[in-house]
Write an enzyme that holds these catalytic residues in place. Structure first.
Site, PDB file in Angstrom:
ATOM      1  CB  ALA A  63      40.035  38.578  53.536  1.00 12.28           C
ATOM      2  N   GLY A 107      40.316  39.801  48.340  1.00 12.02           N
ATOM      3  CA  GLY A 107      41.317  38.740  48.346  1.00 12.02           C
ATOM      4  C   GLY A 107      41.055  37.704  47.259  1.00 12.02           C
ATOM      5  CD  GLU A 110      44.268  41.523  47.529  1.00 12.66           C
ATOM      6  OE1 GLU A 110      43.608  40.926  48.405  1.00 12.66           O
ATOM      7  OE2 GLU A 110      44.993  42.496  47.774  1.00 12.66           O
ATOM      8  CD  GLU A 130      40.094  44.624  48.855  1.00 19.64           C
ATOM      9  OE1 GLU A 130      39.640  45.298  47.908  1.00 19.64           O
ATOM     10  OE2 GLU A 130      40.691  43.557  48.693  1.00 19.64           O
TER      11      GLU A 130
END
Ligand code: 3H9
Length: 708
Positions: A63, A107, A110, A130
């Site tokens: 992200a 992300g 993911e 993270e």
């Protein structure tokens, strides 16, 4: 389609390319672009399968971390809702192959796990880092990863945040195939192979989720490990909870549990602090008056003067990076001792599995021991690490000036001495700089790079870059006594001693600071470093002490008794044969006696006061350093403390911590200490101003950055 995502075709295979340099973060526009591409692919009968790949040097590094600050400040109300996109990819009627090079982090992983297949080049890495930002995976990473890799690997990856290499990811089942050669061509060929076959959805793959009995010891061990290794941090525990939810709930319920934990972490002070640290570590490499294109002096060989503890550690840093080192001592016995210590350190690392024997042999072969300056003419850089004393340092630099080639960098590892005075012993002060390593130099990440008034921009830029080459975080600091780190450490340790002299026990002071999150208490740290170091420095600078100003009295007296700390078996504590600290009642008695003689009143002291006294002493001195320009930014001070002094990363460093408490509150407390303890607690003018303006050190940094 957005500019950030491109859709092209190779006959029947659609290719989605993400172009969001430098790391293809999932910034606003990227998820939307992928989503549109998937819709088009779904409705295009000519497309049989799709490949998703990152343009440039990497897949997707996660992200966009900048968005998190906007969310917690309320500037981004939409959040970063990737979950629906990931479900949409998984539900695409054509198989989607994720093609990974560089890093698939956070992300990014993911996203990759929402594809039906993953292929990668052998150099690729995947991870859920993270927790290093104080958060947990927030787009089903904790739910999909155990389904691909199994519970044990998933819980470890989500809790420690460390990435794994492609070959391991292949073994674990995160990656389906390694592609040698051209990734896109390999991925397209793979997509053609699997087109038309049933496409597995990760969220429906439950075979690796294990049983409650089988998983219980895995989670218990993970929690215990996180408690030890990530003491005080909430994110690792939350990550473990989230993976556990994957094993107990349906995919949808698991995602909800993960979301709840993710949001709790994101809005915590810990996450804000750790995101500050992430950007801070990158910020410190930017020096306002030194442009990015400043020429760098190639450092292909180095020399280290002094084979003591520091010299040995510094040598290891260079040879680990493949840079050969000429290691000089004055006599054979000292040289042999230094080399033996280096070998012992490497052998320990081999024993612990950190290095192979072959690596150790290669590194040691890069060290050339010498007793003379004869071959110094050939090296690009010299790091002096001799005993701390101005006369000796000047003598060494005079000699270096004589023997080194023009343009060679002449660096001193001094921790306290004036770099300009050292430079004055040479005819080329522009080549002289301080490189202050921290002990043990082969382990500690911090490198204070001390700018002398004549140090050239090329020399500074080279040292900043070199710090990265040798695996350090380089922070540029000004030439004041103690530079940034040790100058602040003085008041911090002074307060710890005052607290003991006012009636607190040694153990209570250390425990309060340890519980605050410091790697070690301040008194135990003194024992580790050697109390005699500070004692010698204090003796040298006694003439600079202000008459009537309170000085710590116990530590010097302990030194007079030969209690230098761990190395002499006693200091603030007693040490057993394994160097384990044992409280020493004799110290308590002695300090009480000395305090009574000096008329220091004894009282009960709360652990809250212990923390405030020590930590606010850091903050107040830090504010002075900042205002005087010896640190470029408040965040530079934070990075120094996090990497060199064991300050807890989840508090963001002393200056960030003060911002978190609120500068007005910190200032008011310091004013109280000023009234109680006198002028050593005079509030720093910058702190006073920012507190009265309702501002923060962070805002002060940003304001000055904007002005340029
Ligand atoms: C996440 O994904 C949460 C999810 O679960 C979703 C929740 C809903 N965002 O490090 P470098 C910048 S959390 C924004 O010097 P390298 C960086 O600041 C995220 N910016 O390069 C720097 O900017 P500048 C999980 C980012 O080659 C520039 O890019 N992911 C991001 O040494 C170059 O970076 C991570 O935690 C980002 N995600 O290392 C990975 N990443 O030039 C974080 C980098 O202005 N990133 N920037 O100073 C890294 O670990 C390293 O950057 C990486 C490259 C290894 C990728």
């Amino acid at each position: 389609m957005s500019d950030l995502v491109h859709l092209t075709k190779d006959n029947d295979i659609a290719i989605i390319t993400i172009n969001n340099p430098p790391v293809n973060a999932l910034s606003p526009g990227v998820p939307e672009g992928i989503s549109q591409a998937i819709e088009q692919i779904d409705s295009d009968p000519a497309v049989k399968a799709a490949v998703l790949i990152g343009g440039g040097r990497t897949f997707v590094a996660g992200a966009d971390i900048k968005e998190f600050g906007k969310i917690t400040r309320g500037e981004n109300k939409r959040g970063v809702a990737f979950l629906p996109l990931l479900l949409r990819i998984e539900d695409c009627s054509k198989p989607v192959v994720m093609a990974i090079h560089g890093t698939a982090f956070g992300g990014g992983l993911e996203l990759a796990m929402a594809g039906h297949y993953r292929v990668a080049v052998p150099s690729a890495q995947v991870g859920q880092p993270e927790v290093k930002l104080g958060i947990i995976p927030g787009a089903a990473g904790t739910q999909r990863l155990p389904r691909l890799a199994g519970v044990e690997a998933a819980v470890q990856m989500c809790a420690d945040g460390n990435p794994i290499k492609a070959d391991k990811a292949l073994k674990l089942g995160i990656i389906d195939k390694l592609i040698e050669g051209d990734l896109l061509a390999g991925a397209v060929a793979f997509a053609r192979e699997i087109a038309g076959k049933p496409a597995p959805k990760t969220r429906e793959r439950n075979q690796k989720l294990g049983t409650a009995e089988g998983n219980a010891p895995i989670f218990a061990a993970a929690r215990e490990n996180a408690n030890k290794k990530q003491r005080g941090m909430m994110a690792p525990q939350a990550a473990i909870d989230a993976v556990e939810a994957a094993t107990k709930l349906s995919f949808e319920e698991g995602c909800e549990a993960e979301q709840k934990l993710f949001v709790e972490c994101l809005f915590s002070d810990q996450s804000k602090a750790m995101i500050h640290v992430f950007f801070g570590e990158r910020e410190v490499s930017k020096i306002p008056d030194i442009p990015k294109d400043t020429p760098i002096i190639p450092v292909k060989s180095a020399a280290v003067v002094g084979a003591g503890t520091m010299g040995g550690g510094i040598t290891m840093n260079f040879v680990n990076a493949g840079i050969p080192v000429l290691l000089k001592e004055t006599d054979r016995a000292a040289l042999d001792r230094g080399l033996a210590t280096i070998k012992k350190n490497y052998a320990n690392s081999v024993k612990r599995g950190r290095f192979t024997q072959e690596f150790m042999d290669q590194r040691i072969s890069l060290i050339r021991p010498t007793l003379s300056y004869d071959d110094f003419g050939g090296v690009d850089m010299v790091i002096e690490a001799v005993f701390e004393g101005m006369a000796l340092k000047k003598e060494v630099f005079g000699e270096l000036d004589r023997v080194c080639k023009a343009g060679a960098i002449l660096a001193s590892n001094t921790s306290t001495l004036n770099i300009d005075e050292i430079a004055s012993a040479t005819s080329r002060p522009e080549s002289v700089i301080g490189t202050h390593f921290f002990s043990p130099a082969n382990v500690m990440r911090l490198l204070e790079i001390v700018r002398g008034k004549a140090s050239s921009k090329e020399v500074i830029a080279t040292c900043m870059q070199l710090s990265k080459t040798i695996g350090k975080v380089g922070v540029l600091v000004g030439n004041c006594r103690g530079f940034v780190g040790n100058r602040m450490f003085g008041p911090y340790r002074r307060e710890a001693q005052f607290l003991v002299e006012e009636g607190a026990s040694v153990e209570a002071v250390d425990k309060a600071l340890y519980d605050f999150g410091m790697a070690m208490g301040p008194l135990a740290t003194g024992d580790l470093a050697g109390l005699d170091v500070g004692w010698r420095i204090r003796k040298e600078y006694r003439h600079l002490e202000k008459p009537g100003e309170r000085q710590p009295l116990a530590e010097d007296q302990l030194c007079e008794m030969g209690r230098y700390g761990q190395k002499t078996g006693s200091g603030w504590y007693k040490y057993d044969e394994n160097r384990r600290a044992v409280p020493d009642p004799e110290v308590a008695e002695l300090v009480a006696k000395w305090a009574a003689e000096a008329g220091i009143a004894q009282r009960q002291i709360s652990s809250e006061e212990m923390v405030d006294r020590c930590i606010y002493a850091l903050v107040n001195e830090g504010a002075r350093i900042l205002e005087e320009g010896y640190a470029l930014r408040a965040v530079d001070i934070d990075i120094v403390y996090l990497n060199g002094y064991g300050f807890p990363v989840y508090r963001g460093g002393p200056m960030w911590y003060a911002d978190t408490i609120g500068l007005k509150k910190v200032y008011d407390r310091i004013k109280k200490f000023h009234q109680q303890h006198g002028d050593i607690w005079a509030p720093a003018p910058l702190l006073e101003r920012l507190a009265n303006e309702g501002s923060t050190f962070d805002a002060y940094d940003k304001e000055r950055l904007a002005k340029g």
